[in-house]
Design an enzyme around this catalytic site. Structure first.
Site, PDB file in Angstrom:
ATOM      1  N   ARG A 268       1.070  -4.827  -6.105  1.00 29.07           N
ATOM      2  CA  ARG A 268       1.106  -6.450  -5.357  1.00 29.07           C
ATOM      3  C   ARG A 268       1.732  -7.483  -6.575  1.00 29.07           C
ATOM      4  O   ARG A 268       1.293  -7.424  -7.626  1.00 29.07           O
ATOM      5  CB  ARG A 268      -0.154  -6.600  -4.772  1.00 29.07           C
ATOM      6  CG  ARG A 268      -0.328  -5.349  -3.755  1.00 29.07           C
ATOM      7  CD  ARG A 268      -1.568  -5.850  -2.971  1.00 29.07           C
ATOM      8  NE  ARG A 268      -1.231  -4.940  -1.575  1.00 29.07           N
ATOM      9  CZ  ARG A 268      -1.780  -3.701  -1.633  1.00 29.07           C
ATOM     10  NH1 ARG A 268      -2.618  -3.342  -2.201  1.00 29.07           N
ATOM     11  NH2 ARG A 268      -1.581  -3.145  -0.218  1.00 29.07           N
TER      12      ARG A 268
ATOM     13  N   GLY B 275     -11.578  13.913  19.957  1.00 30.30           N
ATOM     14  CA  GLY B 275     -12.371  13.895  21.266  1.00 30.30           C
ATOM     15  C   GLY B 275     -13.734  13.247  20.937  1.00 30.30           C
ATOM     16  O   GLY B 275     -14.704  13.552  21.180  1.00 30.30           O
TER      17      GLY B 275
ATOM     18  N   ARG C   2     -25.810   8.393  11.228  1.00 33.86           N
ATOM     19  CA  ARG C   2     -25.257   8.342  10.088  1.00 33.86           C
ATOM     20  C   ARG C   2     -23.906   7.648  10.147  1.00 33.86           C
ATOM     21  O   ARG C   2     -23.117   7.622  11.153  1.00 33.86           O
ATOM     22  CB  ARG C   2     -25.068   9.834   9.753  1.00 33.86           C
ATOM     23  CG  ARG C   2     -26.195  10.797   9.699  1.00 33.86           C
ATOM     24  CD  ARG C   2     -27.196  10.215   8.514  1.00 33.86           C
ATOM     25  NE  ARG C   2     -28.282  10.607   8.762  1.00 33.86           N
ATOM     26  CZ  ARG C   2     -28.970  11.778   7.967  1.00 33.86           C
ATOM     27  NH1 ARG C   2     -28.340  12.062   6.984  1.00 33.86           N
ATOM     28  NH2 ARG C   2     -30.383  12.349   8.377  1.00 33.86           N
TER      29      ARG C   2
ATOM     30  N   ARG D 176      -7.536  -2.800   9.057  1.00 30.30           N
ATOM     31  CA  ARG D 176      -8.076  -4.193   9.017  1.00 30.30           C
ATOM     32  C   ARG D 176      -7.470  -5.062  10.393  1.00 30.30           C
ATOM     33  O   ARG D 176      -8.691  -5.588  10.726  1.00 30.30           O
ATOM     34  CB  ARG D 176      -7.789  -4.767   7.901  1.00 30.30           C
ATOM     35  CG  ARG D 176      -8.880  -4.852   6.869  1.00 30.30           C
ATOM     36  CD  ARG D 176      -8.658  -5.314   5.528  1.00 30.30           C
ATOM     37  NE  ARG D 176      -7.836  -4.162   4.925  1.00 30.30           N
ATOM     38  CZ  ARG D 176      -7.057  -4.497   3.903  1.00 30.30           C
ATOM     39  NH1 ARG D 176      -6.753  -5.836   3.534  1.00 30.30           N
ATOM     40  NH2 ARG D 176      -6.389  -3.631   3.373  1.00 30.30           N
TER      41      ARG D 176
ATOM     42  N   ARG E  56     -17.804  16.772  12.729  1.00 31.58           N
ATOM     43  CA  ARG E  56     -18.438  17.525  13.942  1.00 31.58           C
ATOM     44  C   ARG E  56     -19.438  18.449  13.681  1.00 31.58           C
ATOM     45  O   ARG E  56     -20.237  18.471  14.517  1.00 31.58           O
ATOM     46  CB  ARG E  56     -17.027  17.438  14.641  1.00 31.58           C
ATOM     47  CG  ARG E  56     -17.501  18.171  16.261  1.00 31.58           C
ATOM     48  CD  ARG E  56     -17.949  17.158  17.049  1.00 31.58           C
ATOM     49  NE  ARG E  56     -16.789  16.195  17.711  1.00 31.58           N
ATOM     50  CZ  ARG E  56     -17.151  15.424  18.440  1.00 31.58           C
ATOM     51  NH1 ARG E  56     -18.618  15.190  19.088  1.00 31.58           N
ATOM     52  NH2 ARG E  56     -16.123  14.679  19.217  1.00 31.58           N
TER      53      ARG E  56
ATOM     54  N   THR F 170       3.648   2.484   5.818  1.00 23.99           N
ATOM     55  CA  THR F 170       2.430   2.044   6.007  1.00 23.99           C
ATOM     56  C   THR F 170       1.516   3.173   6.776  1.00 23.99           C
ATOM     57  O   THR F 170       1.933   3.421   7.961  1.00 23.99           O
ATOM     58  CB  THR F 170       2.385   0.486   6.377  1.00 23.99           C
ATOM     59  OG1 THR F 170       0.858   0.665   6.692  1.00 23.99           O
ATOM     60  CG2 THR F 170       3.135   0.317   7.529  1.00 23.99           C
ATOM     61  N   ILE F 171       0.504   3.510   6.181  1.00 22.01           N
ATOM     62  CA  ILE F 171      -0.364   4.390   7.011  1.00 22.01           C
ATOM     63  C   ILE F 171      -0.806   3.615   8.401  1.00 22.01           C
ATOM     64  O   ILE F 171      -1.347   4.335   9.157  1.00 22.01           O
ATOM     65  CB  ILE F 171      -1.563   4.937   6.353  1.00 22.01           C
ATOM     66  CG1 ILE F 171      -2.565   3.869   5.782  1.00 22.01           C
ATOM     67  CG2 ILE F 171      -1.188   5.890   5.247  1.00 22.01           C
ATOM     68  CD1 ILE F 171      -4.008   4.581   5.660  1.00 22.01           C
ATOM     69  N   ASP F 172      -0.799   2.338   8.400  1.00 18.60           N
ATOM     70  CA  ASP F 172      -1.407   1.658   9.358  1.00 18.60           C
ATOM     71  C   ASP F 172      -0.595   1.744  10.806  1.00 18.60           C
ATOM     72  O   ASP F 172      -1.177   1.297  11.993  1.00 18.60           O
ATOM     73  CB  ASP F 172      -1.804   0.124   9.165  1.00 18.60           C
ATOM     74  CG  ASP F 172      -2.961  -0.049   7.938  1.00 18.60           C
ATOM     75  OD1 ASP F 172      -3.759   1.100   8.188  1.00 18.60           O
ATOM     76  OD2 ASP F 172      -2.959  -0.894   7.231  1.00 18.60           O
TER      77      ASP F 172
ATOM     78  N   GLU G  67     -11.928  -0.298  10.326  1.00 18.12           N
ATOM     79  CA  GLU G  67     -12.588  -1.190   9.680  1.00 18.12           C
ATOM     80  C   GLU G  67     -12.639  -2.520  10.028  1.00 18.12           C
ATOM     81  O   GLU G  67     -13.695  -3.317   9.581  1.00 18.12           O
ATOM     82  CB  GLU G  67     -12.117  -0.790   8.042  1.00 18.12           C
ATOM     83  CG  GLU G  67     -10.636  -1.214   8.170  1.00 18.12           C
ATOM     84  CD  GLU G  67     -10.208  -1.043   6.691  1.00 18.12           C
ATOM     85  OE1 GLU G  67     -10.777  -0.755   5.584  1.00 18.12           O
ATOM     86  OE2 GLU G  67      -8.867  -0.794   6.431  1.00 18.12           O
TER      87      GLU G  67
ATOM     88  N   GLY H  91       0.880  -1.165   0.203  1.00 20.07           N
ATOM     89  CA  GLY H  91       0.057   0.030  -0.104  1.00 20.07           C
ATOM     90  C   GLY H  91       0.863   1.129  -0.047  1.00 20.07           C
ATOM     91  O   GLY H  91       1.723   1.054   0.692  1.00 20.07           O
TER      92      GLY H  91
ATOM     93  N   ASP I 127       1.172  -0.646  11.762  1.00 18.16           N
ATOM     94  CA  ASP I 127       0.908  -1.984  12.493  1.00 18.16           C
ATOM     95  C   ASP I 127       2.293  -2.750  12.476  1.00 18.16           C
ATOM     96  O   ASP I 127       1.969  -3.959  12.250  1.00 18.16           O
ATOM     97  CB  ASP I 127      -0.248  -2.690  12.006  1.00 18.16           C
ATOM     98  CG  ASP I 127      -0.056  -2.758  10.452  1.00 18.16           C
ATOM     99  OD1 ASP I 127       0.875  -2.168   9.943  1.00 18.16           O
ATOM    100  OD2 ASP I 127      -0.841  -3.666   9.849  1.00 18.16           O
TER     101      ASP I 127
ATOM    102  N   GLY J 151       4.960  -2.444   4.018  1.00 18.65           N
ATOM    103  CA  GLY J 151       4.355  -2.807   5.121  1.00 18.65           C
ATOM    104  C   GLY J 151       4.871  -4.033   5.538  1.00 18.65           C
ATOM    105  O   GLY J 151       5.700  -4.825   4.947  1.00 18.65           O
ATOM    106  N   ASP J 152       4.159  -4.987   6.443  1.00 18.02           N
ATOM    107  CA  ASP J 152       4.873  -6.228   6.755  1.00 18.02           C
ATOM    108  C   ASP J 152       4.550  -7.431   5.802  1.00 18.02           C
ATOM    109  O   ASP J 152       5.322  -8.229   5.785  1.00 18.02           O
ATOM    110  CB  ASP J 152       3.797  -6.621   8.061  1.00 18.02           C
ATOM    111  CG  ASP J 152       2.308  -6.762   7.645  1.00 18.02           C
ATOM    112  OD1 ASP J 152       1.781  -6.264   6.601  1.00 18.02           O
ATOM    113  OD2 ASP J 152       1.369  -7.456   8.503  1.00 18.02           O
ATOM    114  N   GLY J 153       3.585  -7.152   4.723  1.00 22.60           N
ATOM    115  CA  GLY J 153       3.659  -8.178   3.711  1.00 22.60           C
ATOM    116  C   GLY J 153       5.045  -8.068   2.946  1.00 22.60           C
ATOM    117  O   GLY J 153       5.839  -8.813   2.583  1.00 22.60           O
TER     118      GLY J 153
END
Ligand code: ADP
Length: 324
Positions: free
Chosen positions: A75, A189, A249, A175, A158, A129-131, A225, A14, A133, A105-107
């Site tokens: 990928r 907040g 919503r 994920r 908001r 990676t933005i995650d 997500e 990603g 993780d 990332g990890d992959g």
């Protein structure tokens, strides 16, 4: 060990804002150390199809402020197979590359660890990676920008939530992990945060909504997500059915989270990691990730970053219990 003369850099998996700043740092640090630096186009796909381009210092001018990756990313199912990685290694040898830097990332690191071990080839990982993780680093490139993108969007949501007394479920990326939801939820907040690492959050949310009764009708509920207790729409529907008086919503932020100009923090982190990756190659490191821990550069074996899981910071969990 032979002296390192030529290195290559690629981005994989990603895309994340700040990858360009890391590419720039690898290229410039490499050239400053008298190395030839090559870019590989489209990640492992380009490694297998032999898409190498020589990069000069000016080729990475004015990219520090841009999102995405100038090398492209992809990928590559072929790289998951041993034959694919052997083909990639043959291309590295044919191009006389002595060491490879993989930004991903990890992959991507799982693949990097395998090619490095199978062919005894030096590979250095830069966490992009933005995650956020990845085990072994406090921060990954792109995470800070993604957080700021989320905070920006939620502040806007908001306004409408307050004006119309609405309960907004805001779904963010993550994920397997709730790092983005947790930190951006604190920053915005949010009235509740639902992440894969915590159980029982939906029950807690129901109690919270029942307790708030007639007092307050607008809320922001941040949802990662990968939340285990149902997806965001399902949880929102459940709330609607239990509290028909609420105006519920759902807003799924999606890909805007990973776009745009990287924050100063991501640019500086990427620059430090890029320089550290070249330094690691010059110091005969073979299969490590350069990470950040307590604001210092660290070296973590690639296979460890793949096998071990990063956990959310318990301090942040304490904070949400107190402030939300
Ligand atoms: P990320 O690096 O962002 O986690 P992916 O999980 O999509 O992204 O991985 C990027 C690429 O890394 C894959 O397309 C594949 O080529 C390679 N890769 C991922 N997992 C493995 C694995 N277990 N073994 C070998 N290569 C892998």
């Amino acid at each position: 060990m032979e002296k390192m003369k030529k290195i290559a850099v690629l981005t994989s998996g990603g895309d994340a804002p700040g990858m360009n700043a890391a590419i720039r740092a690898v290229v410039r640090a490499g050239i400053a150390n008298k190395l030839d630096v090559y870019g590989v186009l489209r990640g492992y796909k380009g490694l297998i199809s032999n898409e190498f381009i020589k990069l000069k210092s000016t080729d990475v001018s004015k990219i520090i402020q841009t999102g995405g990756t100038i090398l492209g990313t992809a990928r590559s199912p072929e790289f998951r197979e041993k034959e694919g990685r052997t083909k990639a290694f043959e291309n590295l040898k044919a191009n006389k590359i002595d060491g490879l830097v993989v930004i991903g990332g990890d992959g991507s690191f799982a693949g990097a660890s395998l090619i490095s071990r199978e062919h005894n080839f030096p590979v250095i990982g830069i966490p992009g990676t933005i995650d956020n993780d990845l085990y072994g680093t406090d921060y990954t490139i792109g995470y800070d920008t993604a957080l700021n993108n989320v905070v920006d969007a939620v502040d806007k949501i908001r306004d409408t939530a307050s004006s119309h007394d609405r309960v907004f479920f805001v779904e963010v990326m993550g994920r397997e992990a709730g790092f983005i939801a947790l930190r951006s939820g604190i920053a915005c907040g949010a009235e509740a945060i639902l992440i894969p690492e915590l159980d029982g959050q939906v029950d807690k949310l129901m109690t919270f909504l029942a307790d708030q009764g007639k007092k307050k009708k607008s809320s922001i509920i941040m949802v990662a997500e990968g939340k285990k207790e149902g997806n965001t729409l399902e949880i929102a529907r459940l709330v609607e059915s239990k509290f028909p008086e609420l105006d519920v919503r759902v807003s799924i932020l999606g890909h805007i989270q990973r776009g745009g100009s990287p924050t100063a923090y991501d640019r500086v982190t990427a620059s430090r990691m890029g320089v550290a990756a070249v330094d690691a190659l010059l110091n005969d490191q073979r299969s490590i990730m350069v990470g950040i821990a307590d604001n210092d550069i660290t070296h973590v074996p690639l296979n460890k970053t793949v096998k071990l899981h990063k956990t959310v910071n318990p301090d942040l969990l304490d904070i949400i219990d107190l402030l939300i």
